[in-house]
Design a protein around this motif. Structure first.
Motif, PDB file in Angstrom:
ATOM      1  N   SER B  11       0.795  -1.242   0.000  1.00 56.72           N
ATOM      2  CA  SER B  11       0.000   0.000   0.000  1.00 56.72           C
ATOM      3  C   SER B  11       0.819   1.280   0.000  1.00 56.72           C
ATOM      4  O   SER B  11       0.771   2.056  -0.932  1.00 56.72           O
ATOM      5  N   LEU B  12       1.517   1.537   1.086  1.00 58.61           N
ATOM      6  CA  LEU B  12       2.348   2.748   1.116  1.00 58.61           C
ATOM      7  C   LEU B  12       3.469   2.572   2.127  1.00 58.61           C
ATOM      8  O   LEU B  12       3.364   1.734   3.017  1.00 58.61           O
ATOM      9  N   PRO B  13       4.548   3.334   1.960  1.00 61.75           N
ATOM     10  CA  PRO B  13       5.652   3.202   2.919  1.00 61.75           C
ATOM     11  C   PRO B  13       5.200   3.632   4.308  1.00 61.75           C
ATOM     12  O   PRO B  13       4.434   4.598   4.440  1.00 61.75           O
ATOM     13  N   VAL B  14       5.644   2.915   5.326  1.00 58.02           N
ATOM     14  CA  VAL B  14       5.260   3.249   6.697  1.00 58.02           C
ATOM     15  C   VAL B  14       6.492   3.362   7.589  1.00 58.02           C
ATOM     16  O   VAL B  14       6.890   2.398   8.220  1.00 58.02           O
ATOM     17  N   PRO B  15       7.088   4.556   7.611  1.00 57.51           N
ATOM     18  CA  PRO B  15       8.235   4.768   8.494  1.00 57.51           C
ATOM     19  C   PRO B  15       7.787   4.744   9.953  1.00 57.51           C
ATOM     20  O   PRO B  15       6.600   4.895  10.234  1.00 57.51           O
ATOM     21  N   GLY B  16       8.733   4.545  10.835  1.00 57.12           N
ATOM     22  CA  GLY B  16       8.424   4.660  12.255  1.00 57.12           C
ATOM     23  C   GLY B  16       8.941   3.488  13.052  1.00 57.12           C
ATOM     24  O   GLY B  16       9.348   2.471  12.502  1.00 57.12           O
ATOM     25  N   GLY B  24       9.737  -0.524   6.440  1.00 56.76           N
ATOM     26  CA  GLY B  24       8.541   0.197   6.013  1.00 56.76           C
ATOM     27  C   GLY B  24       8.512   0.517   4.534  1.00 56.76           C
ATOM     28  O   GLY B  24       7.568   1.125   4.054  1.00 56.76           O
ATOM     29  N   ASN B  25       9.533   0.114   3.778  1.00 55.57           N
ATOM     30  CA  ASN B  25       9.547   0.425   2.347  1.00 55.57           C
ATOM     31  C   ASN B  25       8.642  -0.502   1.554  1.00 55.57           C
ATOM     32  O   ASN B  25       8.450  -1.664   1.916  1.00 55.57           O
ATOM     33  N   THR B  45       9.364   1.861  -2.899  1.00 53.60           N
ATOM     34  CA  THR B  45      10.390   2.755  -2.355  1.00 53.60           C
ATOM     35  C   THR B  45      11.674   2.020  -1.977  1.00 53.60           C
ATOM     36  O   THR B  45      12.738   2.629  -1.877  1.00 53.60           O
ATOM     37  N   GLN B  79       6.571   3.446  -7.181  1.00 56.91           N
ATOM     38  CA  GLN B  79       6.844   4.802  -6.696  1.00 56.91           C
ATOM     39  C   GLN B  79       8.318   5.071  -6.391  1.00 56.91           C
ATOM     40  O   GLN B  79       8.701   6.232  -6.219  1.00 56.91           O
ATOM     41  N   PRO B 269       0.226  -2.118   5.907  1.00 49.05           N
ATOM     42  CA  PRO B 269       0.906  -0.963   6.505  1.00 49.05           C
ATOM     43  C   PRO B 269       0.693  -0.856   8.017  1.00 49.05           C
ATOM     44  O   PRO B 269       1.586  -0.375   8.720  1.00 49.05           O
TER      45      PRO B 269
END
Lengths: 283, 311
Positions: B11-16, B24-25, B45, B79, B269
């Motif tokens: 779905s989308l990168p989730v830093p943290g 998270g990439n 990413t 992306q 994510p």
């Protein structure tokens, strides 16, 4: 006014152990006005966590409304749009302001991100909430609840990026992400917008050394941010939009250098901080 | 054959801090043969750091070559492409592959990502030699010493699965796909789960059965199957129309195909590191209960596997 940072990174989200303190999500800042109105500045991946937190309140019941201000349409400022939970709850209502010359253009830009090739929802019209697009020029102030919003287009490589000033309840802030000033530094119109604000959130992507190598990117260095803060006489400066390769340690250095410079410029009294995910500043 | 994971998230990168261990990439896996053929599957990413590493090799002097296989063009699979440094060095040769579309060619889909106003550097300014190759479902071809097979997956707007064979080893990459049972995905938008009364037509059932058996065939005897296991059973019940699988779906396919190892992949994510640990533990437990001889791991950034003969 309560200002909360949800994404502080530039260009592309940068997950990993090196970015956990300042955060790796791309640009998104929320501003809760004294009258309860909500303004969201940019919609990078940080918007996803903002959305999750908002769903616990009226937005979860389809009773929320907010205003989004988009500085420009580079990915790191809009890529959270498809993942902002409150957009999927019917009844919520949003007004999106962007810098294009007409609402059709703004719609077209955001719609291209949602297209079937790229995202299964295929159109923002399928999201559920009411989303209204409006162009925002430099010539006219916009009212959002008790606040006045004014925009100024900063140079940013091949495209301009809007800086926003929000005045409400006697307090003020400026959000100036992605500013690539020319050799003369910030133009007078930019300084006029920043003048005397309680909080200046300013692009501080690079160290001056790194910026010199990447001038074509149209982004600020720490030095540009500090220079604007000193010349516009702001009260507090938040560094923002860090390069994707900068670790927490590098950002610590950036903040420390910023503090030293302001002291050296006899502009002591301006507080410098590094914007970090989860940080809330009450003005 | 060497397999390295650069991005494992969906779905989308989730830093943290919650995703520090698994990473998270978004999707990106690198496969290189002993003879030096370099293939990259998906360009989420995760490909950014791979690109930085490649720039410390022959790609820095513009003498590199890489083949990028795209499963589909949803954001989390493309992306990272504008941030892939070898693109910007003259002389590098990059070959991009993805499924052929009736409506739009691959180059124009990927161009949109780097056109104004979304990105400052358009495709024609990327200085590497970039060639595009569009694939039909079921394509079978060679990239130097690596044999590549494709088959269609069950996902909104349709995704492609790849199997790569070289050095006496085989890896299959199955992302993204829904199970081949409840919904037949095509190009249309699905607003919600199918209503309990709307049964799949006979022909849709048949299409799904065929699709599944082709996926099984693609995975046949694989040393490693990397599989979209984004959903827990409960999440799948709520959002089957998102087009992702559960670990049990992946285990079943691996079992039917006689695969040796399964890597859970395309983690949701919201899934924290501890939650991925738990998904892995329960998947292993269930697979053991059914006496299946399958090694199960969970993909994480930095995972580096050697299969078959090494160069």
């Amino acid at each position: 006014m309560d200002v909360t940072f949800w994404g502080v990174r530039g260009s592309i989200p940068s997950p990993g152990p090196g970015t956990v303190r300042y955060g790796g999500n791309t640009a998104c800042v929320s501003v809760r006005l004294p009258d309860g109105e909500l303004i969201i500045l940019d919609c990078g991946t940080g918007a996803r966590n903002l959305g999750i937190s908002l769903l616990a309140g009226p937005f979860g019941k389809g009773k929320g409304s907010a205003t989004l201000l988009l500085s420009h349409a580079h990915w790191d400022h809009i890529q959270g749009f498809p993942f902002f939970g409150p957009f999927y709850v019917p009844g919520n209502s949003f007004t999106v302001y962007g810098g294009s010359r007409g609402e059709r253009l703004l719609e077209d830009v955001l719609e291209r991100q949602m297209a079937a090739q790229f995202f299964p929802v295929q159109s923002f019209h399928n999201m559920g909430a009411r989303i209204e697009m409006r162009p925002l020029g430099e010539d006219k102030d916009v009212r959002v609840g008790s606040a006045t919003v004014r925009a100024h287009a900063n140079p940013h490589g091949p495209t301009p990026a809007l800086a926003f000033r929000i005045d409400a309840g006697g307090k003020s802030l400026v959000y100036a992400s992605d500013a690539g000033y020319g050799t003369g530094g910030p133009p007078q119109a930019a300084l006029d917008l920043y003048r005397g604000v309680d909080l200046l959130i300013h692009d501080s992507t690079f160290t001056p050394e790194d910026r010199a190598l990447r001038l074509e990117r149209g982004l600020s260095s720490l030095e540009d941010a500090v220079d604007c803060a000193a010349r516009a006489g702001v009260k507090k400066l938040a560094l923002f939009h860090y390069d994707q390769d900068y670790s927490d340690h590098d950002v610590d250095e950036l903040v420390a250098r910023g503090r030293r410079w302001l002291e050296g410029r006899a502009a002591a009294g301006i507080e410098v901080l590094g914007a970090a995910e989860g940080l809330t500043l009450s003005l | 054959m060497r397999i390295r994971f650069w991005g494992v998230r969906g779905s989308l990168p989730v830093p943290g801090p919650r995703t520090e261990r698994y990473g998270g990439n978004t999707s990106c896996v690198e496969v290189s043969s002993a003879a030096g053929t370099r293939i990259i599957i998906d360009a989420g990413t995760g490909i950014r750091r791979l690109g930085k590493e490649l720039m410390r090799s022959e790609f820095e002097s513009g003498k590199g070559a890489a083949h990028i296989l795209i499963s589909h063009t949803h954001w989390d699979h493309i992306q990272g492409l504008p941030f892939f440094a070898p693109f910007y060095r003259a002389g590098n040769k990059l070959f991009v592959y993805a499924r052929q579309r009736d409506d739009q060619n691959l180059r124009s889909v990927l161009s949109l990502q780097v056109d104004s106003p979304f990105f400052p550097v358009p495709f024609h300014k990327a200085r590497a030699d970039v060639a595009f190759r569009e694939l039909h479902d079921g394509a079978h071809f060679e990239i130097n010493d690596v044999v590549v097979s494709c088959t269609r997956l069950n996902h909104p707007y349709i995704a492609t699965a790849y199997a790569l064979s070289a050095d006496g080893a085989k890896v299959a990459y199955i992302a993204d796909t829904a199970p081949f049972s409840d919904i037949l995905f095509g190009h249309e938008f699905l607003a919600g789960p199918p209503s309990p009364h709307s049964l799949l037509s006979k022909s849709d059932h048949k299409t799904l059965r065929t699709m599944r058996s082709q996926v099984v065939r693609l995975c046949e005897g694989a040393d490693l199957v990397i599989y979209d296991t984004m959903f827990t059973p409960e999440e799948y019940r709520q959002t089957p129309h998102f087009g992702h699988s559960r670990p049990s779906d992946a285990v079943d396919i691996c079992h039917d195909a006689g695969a040796r190892m399964l890597a859970l992949y395309h983690h949701a994510p919201d899934r924290s590191d501890t939650e991925v640990d738990a998904v892995l533990a329960s998947t292993r437990k269930e697979a053991t209960l059914t006496a299946r001889k399958l090694e199960i791991i969970a993909g994480f950034e930095g995972l580096d596997l050697a299969l078959g003969k090494q160069g």
